[in-house]
Design a protein around this motif. Structure first.
Motif, PDB file in Angstrom:
ATOM      1  N   ASN A  86      30.719  40.482  28.341  1.00  0.00           N
ATOM      2  CA  ASN A  86      30.409  40.703  26.922  1.00  0.00           C
ATOM      3  C   ASN A  86      29.707  42.053  26.849  1.00  0.00           C
ATOM      4  N   THR A  87      30.507  43.094  26.543  1.00  0.00           N
ATOM      5  CA  THR A  87      29.971  44.455  26.580  1.00  0.00           C
ATOM      6  C   THR A  87      29.001  44.733  25.438  1.00  0.00           C
ATOM      7  N   GLN A  88      29.018  43.890  24.382  1.00  0.00           N
ATOM      8  CA  GLN A  88      28.068  44.075  23.279  1.00  0.00           C
ATOM      9  C   GLN A  88      26.633  43.863  23.748  1.00  0.00           C
ATOM     10  N   ASN A  89      26.474  42.989  24.742  1.00  0.00           N
ATOM     11  CA  ASN A  89      25.137  42.670  25.241  1.00  0.00           C
ATOM     12  C   ASN A  89      24.928  43.080  26.688  1.00  0.00           C
ATOM     13  N   ASN A  90      25.878  43.890  27.231  1.00  0.00           N
ATOM     14  CA  ASN A  90      25.809  44.272  28.646  1.00  0.00           C
ATOM     15  C   ASN A  90      25.669  43.039  29.536  1.00  0.00           C
ATOM     16  N   TYR A  91      26.512  42.041  29.258  1.00  0.00           N
ATOM     17  CA  TYR A  91      26.415  40.752  29.928  1.00  0.00           C
ATOM     18  C   TYR A  91      27.665  40.518  30.746  1.00  0.00           C
ATOM     19  N   GLN A  92      27.502  40.069  31.990  1.00  0.00           N
ATOM     20  CA  GLN A  92      28.651  39.739  32.817  1.00  0.00           C
ATOM     21  C   GLN A  92      28.270  38.653  33.812  1.00  0.00           C
ATOM     22  N   ILE A  93      29.230  37.763  34.092  1.00  0.00           N
ATOM     23  CA  ILE A  93      28.988  36.711  35.074  1.00  0.00           C
ATOM     24  C   ILE A  93      30.211  36.591  35.984  1.00  0.00           C
ATOM     25  N   PHE A  94      29.971  36.222  37.238  1.00  0.00           N
ATOM     26  CA  PHE A  94      31.025  36.033  38.226  1.00  0.00           C
ATOM     27  C   PHE A  94      30.712  34.755  38.985  1.00  0.00           C
ATOM     28  N   SER A  95      31.731  33.903  39.134  1.00  0.00           N
ATOM     29  CA  SER A  95      31.506  32.641  39.842  1.00  0.00           C
ATOM     30  C   SER A  95      31.236  32.870  41.326  1.00  0.00           C
ATOM     31  N   ASP A  96      31.722  33.979  41.847  1.00  0.00           N
ATOM     32  CA  ASP A  96      31.459  34.327  43.248  1.00  0.00           C
ATOM     33  C   ASP A  96      30.246  35.256  43.295  1.00  0.00           C
ATOM     34  N   SER A  97      29.110  34.721  43.688  1.00  0.00           N
ATOM     35  CA  SER A  97      27.875  35.508  43.700  1.00  0.00           C
ATOM     36  C   SER A  97      27.845  36.532  44.828  1.00  0.00           C
ATOM     37  N   GLN A  98      28.813  36.445  45.765  1.00  0.00           N
ATOM     38  CA  GLN A  98      28.827  37.354  46.911  1.00  0.00           C
ATOM     39  C   GLN A  98      29.650  38.618  46.659  1.00  0.00           C
ATOM     40  N   LEU A  99      30.208  38.741  45.478  1.00  0.00           N
ATOM     41  CA  LEU A  99      31.077  39.894  45.198  1.00  0.00           C
ATOM     42  C   LEU A  99      30.298  41.206  45.244  1.00  0.00           C
ATOM     43  N   GLU A 100      30.923  42.212  45.835  1.00  0.00           N
ATOM     44  CA  GLU A 100      30.351  43.550  45.837  1.00  0.00           C
ATOM     45  C   GLU A 100      30.631  44.208  44.480  1.00  0.00           C
ATOM     46  N   GLN A 101      29.875  45.257  44.174  1.00  0.00           N
ATOM     47  CA  GLN A 101      30.048  45.924  42.893  1.00  0.00           C
ATOM     48  C   GLN A 101      31.449  46.516  42.746  1.00  0.00           C
ATOM     49  N   GLU A 141      35.503  43.392  23.346  1.00  0.00           N
ATOM     50  CA  GLU A 141      34.133  43.357  23.869  1.00  0.00           C
ATOM     51  C   GLU A 141      33.818  42.046  24.589  1.00  0.00           C
ATOM     52  N   LYS A 142      34.610  40.985  24.295  1.00  0.00           N
ATOM     53  CA  LYS A 142      34.350  39.677  24.900  1.00  0.00           C
ATOM     54  C   LYS A 142      35.633  39.181  25.558  1.00  0.00           C
ATOM     55  N   MET A 143      35.665  39.163  26.870  1.00  0.00           N
ATOM     56  CA  MET A 143      36.864  38.697  27.567  1.00  0.00           C
ATOM     57  C   MET A 143      36.494  38.142  28.935  1.00  0.00           C
ATOM     58  N   GLY A 144      37.453  37.354  29.452  1.00  0.00           N
ATOM     59  CA  GLY A 144      37.247  36.766  30.764  1.00  0.00           C
ATOM     60  C   GLY A 144      38.542  36.703  31.542  1.00  0.00           C
ATOM     61  N   LEU A 145      38.435  36.467  32.841  1.00  0.00           N
ATOM     62  CA  LEU A 145      39.593  36.439  33.732  1.00  0.00           C
ATOM     63  C   LEU A 145      39.413  35.294  34.719  1.00  0.00           C
ATOM     64  N   ILE A 146      40.482  34.487  34.860  1.00  0.00           N
ATOM     65  CA  ILE A 146      40.467  33.402  35.843  1.00  0.00           C
ATOM     66  C   ILE A 146      41.536  33.700  36.897  1.00  0.00           C
ATOM     67  N   LYS A 147      41.122  33.626  38.153  1.00  0.00           N
ATOM     68  CA  LYS A 147      42.041  33.870  39.265  1.00  0.00           C
ATOM     69  C   LYS A 147      42.287  32.539  39.978  1.00  0.00           C
ATOM     70  N   LEU A 148      43.590  32.120  40.029  1.00  0.00           N
ATOM     71  CA  LEU A 148      43.974  30.870  40.684  1.00  0.00           C
ATOM     72  C   LEU A 148      44.838  31.195  41.897  1.00  0.00           C
ATOM     73  N   PHE A 149      44.492  30.649  43.059  1.00  0.00           N
ATOM     74  CA  PHE A 149      45.246  30.923  44.296  1.00  0.00           C
ATOM     75  C   PHE A 149      45.837  29.611  44.817  1.00  0.00           C
ATOM     76  N   ARG A 150      47.139  29.691  45.121  1.00  0.00           N
ATOM     77  CA  ARG A 150      47.834  28.535  45.707  1.00  0.00           C
ATOM     78  C   ARG A 150      48.507  29.002  46.993  1.00  0.00           C
ATOM     79  N   ALA A 151      48.179  28.370  48.102  1.00  0.00           N
ATOM     80  CA  ALA A 151      48.697  28.805  49.406  1.00  0.00           C
ATOM     81  C   ALA A 151      50.188  28.495  49.554  1.00  0.00           C
TER      82      ALA A 151
END
Length: 661
Positions: A86-101, A141-151
């Motif tokens: 949410n760029t209006q509030n400089n807000y971002q979240i990632f389910s993977d807390s280990q992600l590099e910038q 300004e408000k968007m999200g992305l879901i990544k689904l992996f199937r082996a």
């Protein structure tokens, strides 16, 4: 014939086969429709389950965990990752807390690329397996992305539809969670701001009230000395200005406590007769100086013993009367206390004949730091906190406030407050009957109520009367009634406004100034008890006490020394708590007066150290801190006597008299 028969047989078989195929096709279509309906039902149930599950989650970590779990189980994938911006509030979240910038930036580019190309999903087929990218957005300004992996295996249209539905629900839940988190953050900031404000005000209060104690106390001692008229005028002006400043400080602190939710009301037995007497006495000089008719009317049918916070109840009356006198230049002001026709309800009403208030400005009166208009603030002064504090105190007591006002006519403010009865009063009848003669019906009724409270019955006629009360007035001649009463040996009391220097009636037994207290009316019939009480006080003052004072402020040291020695006591003054502890073992003290804020120890620590040294002398904490936290701390350490700076000299004398007795 045989050929014709063969054709007929062939046609029949063909018709039969066609019928079978038609029925089979219909059955297949029906089964497909049922299956599709079941899939839709299952999809709807899944969506409902997801929505219910996500709506109940407002913590971000918990919400992300639920989204990943739901998608992994329902879509059937090996791995799920969720991102939201949410760029209006400089807000971002990632389910993977280990992600590099760098990885976060890449995901952001992916999302914006799909948004720009108007793609709701993408499928990447790789050697390790298939990846389904699903975009959800409310705006750029408000968007999200879901990544689904199937082996194993790719993603079918049904998987894509299900994943996109989950994405839509997830986006709403994530935005709600963000808003909830933002509200909580703002609430925490507000609480921190309120605490900082309260701490600041408490510190300022201490720093201001401590020197004010010296100013007001020394000035009070000065007023007790021989002064010429000019000097007394100047000293009285200092006292009045100091009291006004103290009143403003107290109002600001009270408002701060109420807003912070720190104001705690006590519930102890209170005698309302004594309470209103104290209030009335405080406004005698104001009534005299402003030449305003002022009186008290306390219903004789109202039980005076109540469970209440006497300090806050008195504050309500004082603030109401202060406002009434401030905005009334001529006419009258009266305080009434009566029942509201319920078991425990009382009504405190202050009526004045002041400037009044325009109807459209009434609501502003209850806003902090607000008055009817700026011109009133300039002309009459004040912070505008009075009615706001009164309203909040009354509501905290479970009551409500009403105000009726008319410009140029006056204002009536009534406080309806439920106060539980503590005990039933016992009215001792004095065996006397009275008549009240008054051209002012309300004042006449007030006098009758005061007499009834003190056990003086109302006579049916002047012939049956033992005592006559007459309200003095230049437009009425009561000489005939007074002369007849003197002939019949009946006492005649003349009541006149306190500002009136002379009386218009002659031949009366005694002149009583108005406003009068309920106690004053009672004393009219027991003069001997007043003399005995005075003699008792004089004899008690001969018993000198040995007092210990621990105070680090030089002016307050001098004030206490002058006051206590003037009362005939021996006083030892220390500005260092450790020196006082050393001295306390060499002398026996009758009372300890200890300042709370000392440079080396707190007053509580000093008193605790005294008790550990087996010194059980009664101790009083002197402090400019008016917080409930300090009172609670004193209670925890068994210290029940606290005197707040700046204190009246009479308050300190009253405590010392308790020790003497």
């Amino acid at each position: 014939k045989s050929q014709t028969a063969y054709w007929l047989y062939a046609l029949a078989v063909l018709l039969f086969l066609s019928s079978v195929l038609y029925l089979y096709r219909k059955r297949w279509q029906y089964s497909a429709t049922i299956h599709q309906a079941k899939e839709k039902q299952s999809f709807a149930e899944t969506q409902l389950s997801l929505t219910t599950s996500l709506v109940s989650s407002l913590e971000i970590e918990e919400l992300l965990s639920k989204i990943k779990q739901q998608i992994r189980e329902k879509v059937g994938v090996d791995q799920v990752e969720v991102c939201y911006w949410n760029t209006q509030n400089n807000y971002q979240i990632f389910s993977d807390s280990q992600l590099e910038q760098l990885d976060k930036n890449e995901l952001g580019k992916k999302a914006y690329s799909m948004f720009d190309n108007d793609e709701s999903y993408q499928i990447d087929q790789r050697e390790q397996g298939a990846i389904l990218w699903v975009l959800f957005s409310h705006s750029a300004e408000k968007m999200g992305l879901i990544k689904l992996f199937r082996a194993k295996g790719s993603f079918k249209p049904n998987d894509i539809a299900l994943a996109m539905a989950y994405a839509t629900q997830s986006s709403l839940a994530l935005e709600n969670a963000r808003l909830f988190e933002e509200v909580n953050h703002l609430a925490e900031q507000a609480n921190a701001s309120n605490k900082a404000k309260s701490d600041f005000l408490a510190q300022v209060s201490h720093e201001v009230r401590t020197p004010m104690n010296g100013i007001l106390g020394m000035n009070e001692l000065l007023l007790d000395t021989e002064l010429n008229e000019e000097q007394r005028l100047y000293a009285s002006a200092v006292a009045e200005s100091g009291e006004h400043l103290l009143h403003i400080i107290n109002d600001i602190l009270d408002l701060s406590k109420i807003e912070a939710g720190e104001l705690v009301l006590e519930s102890r037995p209170v005698n309302l007769h004594q309470l209103v007497d104290e209030v009335v006495k405080s406004f005698v000089s104001v009534s005299k100086n402003n030449k305003l008719l002022f009186w008290l009317d306390f219903s004789s049918e109202l039980s005076p013993m109540r469970m209440a916070d006497s300090v806050r109840l008195k504050q309500i009356m004082m603030n109401l009367l202060s406002n009434a006198f401030k905005f009334t230049s001529k006419g009258e002001v009266n305080l009434s206390v009566y029942s509201n026709n319920t078991a425990d309800g009382i009504v405190i009403t202050v009526n004045d004949t002041g400037i009044g208030i325009e109807p459209d400005l009434l609501d502003k009166l209850f806003e902090p730091f607000a008055q009817a208009d700026s011109s009133i603030t300039r002309k009459y002064g004040g912070t505008g906190l009075g009615l706001s504090i009164i309203k909040q105190l009354v509501e905290k007591m479970g009551g409500y406030l009403e105000i009726i006002s008319e410009p140029g006519i006056g204002t009536t403010v009534s406080c309806n407050i439920p106060l539980e009865q503590a005990e039933k009063p016992r009215i001792v009848l004095r065996g006397k009957r009275s008549q009240v003669i008054s051209h002012h019906s309300l004042i006449g009724q007030a006098i009758e109520n005061g007499l009834a409270i003190n056990g003086i019955q109302k006579a049916k006629s002047l012939d049956e009367t033992d005592v006559i009360f007459i309200l003095d007035d230049e437009n009425h001649d009561y000489s005939e009634i007074i002369n007849q009463a003197n002939q019949d040996n009946k006492l005649v009391y003349l009541i006149k406004p306190v500002y009136q220097n002379h009386t218009y009636q002659a031949g009366t037994y005694c002149v009583v100034d108005m406003p009068f207290s309920l106690q004053k009316i009672g004393q009219l019939f027991t003069p001997e008890s007043v003399v005995l009480e005075t003699q008792f006080k004089v004899s008690r003052s001969m018993n000198a006490l040995h007092l210990l004072v621990v105070e680090d402020n030089p002016i307050n040291q001098q004030l206490l020394l002058e006051l206590l020695e003037k009362e005939g006591h021996w006083v030892d003054v220390f500005d260092d708590a450790n020196h006082a502890l050393a001295g306390i073992e060499r002398a026996k003290y009758d009372l300890l007066l200890v300042d709370y804020h000392l440079p080396d120890l707190t007053g509580i620590e000093f008193i605790t150290a005294c008790r550990q040294a087996n010194v059980s002398t009664r101790a009083i904490i002197m402090t400019a801190d008016v917080s409930m936290a300090l009172k609670d701390l004193c209670e925890q350490h068994g210290i029940h006597d606290i005197i707040t700076k700046p204190f009246k000299l009479d308050e300190l004398k009253a405590i010392i008299r308790q020790v003497e007795s």
